[in-house]
Design an enzyme around this catalytic site. Structure first.
Site, PDB file in Angstrom:
ATOM      1  N   GLU A 145      -0.523 -13.857  -5.203  1.00 26.93           N
ATOM      2  CA  GLU A 145       0.197 -13.846  -3.556  1.00 26.93           C
ATOM      3  C   GLU A 145      -1.446 -14.229  -3.096  1.00 26.93           C
ATOM      4  O   GLU A 145      -1.890 -13.327  -1.473  1.00 26.93           O
ATOM      5  CB  GLU A 145       0.162 -12.028  -4.160  1.00 26.93           C
ATOM      6  CG  GLU A 145       1.518 -11.971  -4.426  1.00 26.93           C
ATOM      7  CD  GLU A 145       2.270 -10.433  -3.795  1.00 26.93           C
ATOM      8  OE1 GLU A 145       1.697  -9.369  -2.745  1.00 26.93           O
ATOM      9  OE2 GLU A 145       3.137  -9.856  -3.881  1.00 26.93           O
TER      10      GLU A 145
ATOM     11  N   LYS B 109      12.320  -4.236   0.868  1.00 29.48           N
ATOM     12  CA  LYS B 109      12.759  -6.072   0.813  1.00 29.48           C
ATOM     13  C   LYS B 109      13.768  -5.837   1.400  1.00 29.48           C
ATOM     14  O   LYS B 109      14.625  -5.040   0.082  1.00 29.48           O
ATOM     15  CB  LYS B 109      12.238  -5.309  -0.962  1.00 29.48           C
ATOM     16  CG  LYS B 109      11.153  -5.157  -1.007  1.00 29.48           C
ATOM     17  CD  LYS B 109      10.600  -5.413  -2.723  1.00 29.48           C
ATOM     18  CE  LYS B 109       8.698  -5.910  -3.244  1.00 29.48           C
ATOM     19  NZ  LYS B 109       8.888  -5.308  -4.834  1.00 29.48           N
TER      20      LYS B 109
HETATM   21  P1  PGA Z   1       7.614  -9.056  -6.700  1.00 27.66           P
HETATM   22  O1  PGA Z   1       6.228  -7.831  -6.765  1.00 27.66           O
HETATM   23  O2  PGA Z   1       7.573  -9.345  -5.314  1.00 27.66           O
HETATM   24  O3  PGA Z   1       7.209  -9.406  -7.806  1.00 27.66           O
HETATM   25  O4  PGA Z   1       8.539  -7.949  -7.504  1.00 27.66           O
HETATM   26  C1  PGA Z   1       6.264  -7.188  -4.997  1.00 27.66           C
HETATM   27  C2  PGA Z   1       5.874  -5.709  -5.852  1.00 27.66           C
HETATM   28  O5  PGA Z   1       5.756  -5.113  -6.928  1.00 27.66           O
HETATM   29  O6  PGA Z   1       5.767  -5.098  -4.605  1.00 27.66           O
HETATM   30 ZN    ZN Z   2       5.632  -2.883  -5.598  1.00 21.60          ZN
END
Ligand code: PGA
Ligand code: ZN
Length: 427
Positions: free
Chosen positions: A204, A336
């Protein structure tokens, strides 16, 4: 009205295939969105449908594309694009399985978001504005959580903890958050360089974590905040994503880096020690998604001084948020859209959080693209917080930069500042 829905294969920030969807209206207006992909995924989130096999590391999305171009398109043609709930319900009716196993969450999320984009374009307004108006929210510019060091599944498990982030609740504008974060990010890089520990960046965009212990990462973060001319805990605070499900097995938490093996209560004590030693205002998934007792105990002990976010624990699911509120687990939810699978379900989870006075953090995934939907969602929901990853790599910066463009329209005063942390020691 929706004339057609077309999916194509594009490629994400890790170089993996992903699903892009165009929703085309009868008047020629097009809405487009791309599905992101997680690496540390909750077991109860919508399935990321992949073809398997030897080619493209098993990650091809041919079946997901077929699902969009076939049944999903057939169910959406002729529908009123302004009826987001109706479009999402039509998608859900094709696949009532809770994890969207048949259609794939990647197929549904790209379609659902593309419908939202088409509706905004059709109404002639920005996506953030459309989200606010359609749902009765007051738009505001979110407080960012920005990663300085990556870890866990995003950095070959070089350290156990996944995200070492900062928040700048003391900033006066979104723009000022960017400036201060820039200084802290590069100060951290300088420190790594001078220790001979600079080794590129993680998934990231945060610095690759060449540390001997998880505490060394925290100490280095404190050093970076100071080197940037800030007093830790004053304008700048620390935020962690422990992503504890990733290193929990049979109820034991194993920190590989330090060769430490703990039960849930020792894990809670260790994290409590960090909360005492460092200015941490927010912590995500402190215990594993299976460790309800531990999450409740952690919340009971520390919920009045730190934001406790459920990510893998809640997977953007309104029912799980509701249950956690009854249990006394967490006091904030990560939103998300691809965990839920549709925009409507994500907004339902958001509303559930909001009505209980919980925090809500709109979040990217570790696999991202040029799609900026989440910048608009965070603003349009007026949810207060946005987590995108670090301060490099364009699949991250495109989200922060989009917020700056929105700031030009909404005005700098629309920045929420530290308000979302009002129920922690910071506020
Ligand atoms: P991931 O991690 O997108 O790889 O699931 C992001 C998070 O855990 O917030
Ligand atoms: Zn997370």
């Amino acid at each position: 009205h929706i004339k057609d829905v077309i999916a194509r294969r594009v490629w994400d920030s890790r170089g993996h295939p992903t699903v892009e969807v165009d929703v085309i209206l009868e008047n020629g207006v097009v809405g487009r969105a791309i599905a992101p992909a997680g690496a540390s995924r909750g077991t109860r989130e919508a399935i990321d449908l992949r073809d398997g096999g030897a080619a493209l590391q098993g990650k091809n999305v041919v079946q997901a594309l077929k699902n969009v171009n076939g049944p999903i398109a057939a169910a959406l043609r002729g529908r009123n694009v302004q009826d987001q709930t109706g479009a999402d319900s039509a998608i859900l009716a094709l696949d009532p399985s809770p994890l969207k196993k048949a259609l794939g969450g990647n197929a549904t999320v790209a379609t659902s978001l593309a419908v939202l984009h088409a509706a905004a374009a059709d109404a002639g307004c920005a996506l953030w504005q459309h989200v606010a108006e359609q749902n009765g929210f007051t738009p505001s510019l979110p407080l960012p959580e920005i990663q300085i060091f990556g870890g866990g599944a995003h950095a070959g498990r070089r350290v156990d903890i996944q995200d070492f982030m900062i928040m700048v609740p003391g900033a006066n504008s979104f723009d000022e958050v960017m400036e201060i974060t820039n200084e802290v990010y590069f100060a951290a890089g300088d420190i790594m360089q001078s220790k001979g520990k600079l080794a590129g960046v993680a998934d990231e965009g945060g610095w690759w974590p060449m540390f001997d212990s998880n505490e060394e990462a925290l100490e280095t973060l404190i050093g970076a905040i100071e080197k940037a001319g800030e007093k830790p805990g004053d304008r700048v605070v620390i935020s962690l994503d422990i992503a504890a499900s990733e290193f929990c097995n049979d109820g034991r938490y194993r920190l590989a880096l330090e060769d430490r093996d703990m039960d849930s209560s020792a894990m809670i004590d260790m994290l409590g020690g960090w909360l005492d030693a460092y200015p941490i205002a927010s912590i995500e998934d402190p215990l594993a998604e299976t460790d309800k007792e531990g999450t409740c105990e952690f919340t009971r002990r520390f919920g009045d001084r730190v934001q406790i976010i459920g990510d893998d624990y809640l997977v953007t699911n309104a029912t799980l948020v509701d249950q956690a509120q009854k249990d006394g687990a967490c006091n904030a939810v990560l939103i998300k859209v691809n965990q839920a699978g549709t925009v409507s379900e994500s907004i339902e989870a958001f509303r559930k959080a909001q009505s209980a006075g919980w925090g809500a953090i709109v979040s990217a995934r570790s696999g991202e693209t040029e799609d900026v939907s989440i910048s608009h969602l965070a603003t349009g929901l007026g949810g207060g917080q946005l987590k995108v990853g670090s301060f490099t790599r364009s699949e991250r910066m495109v989200k922060w930069n989009e917020c700056l463009r929105i700031q030009d329209v909404l005005g700098a005063a629309a920045f929420v500042g530290g308000a979302p942390l009002a129920n922690t020691w910071w506020g």
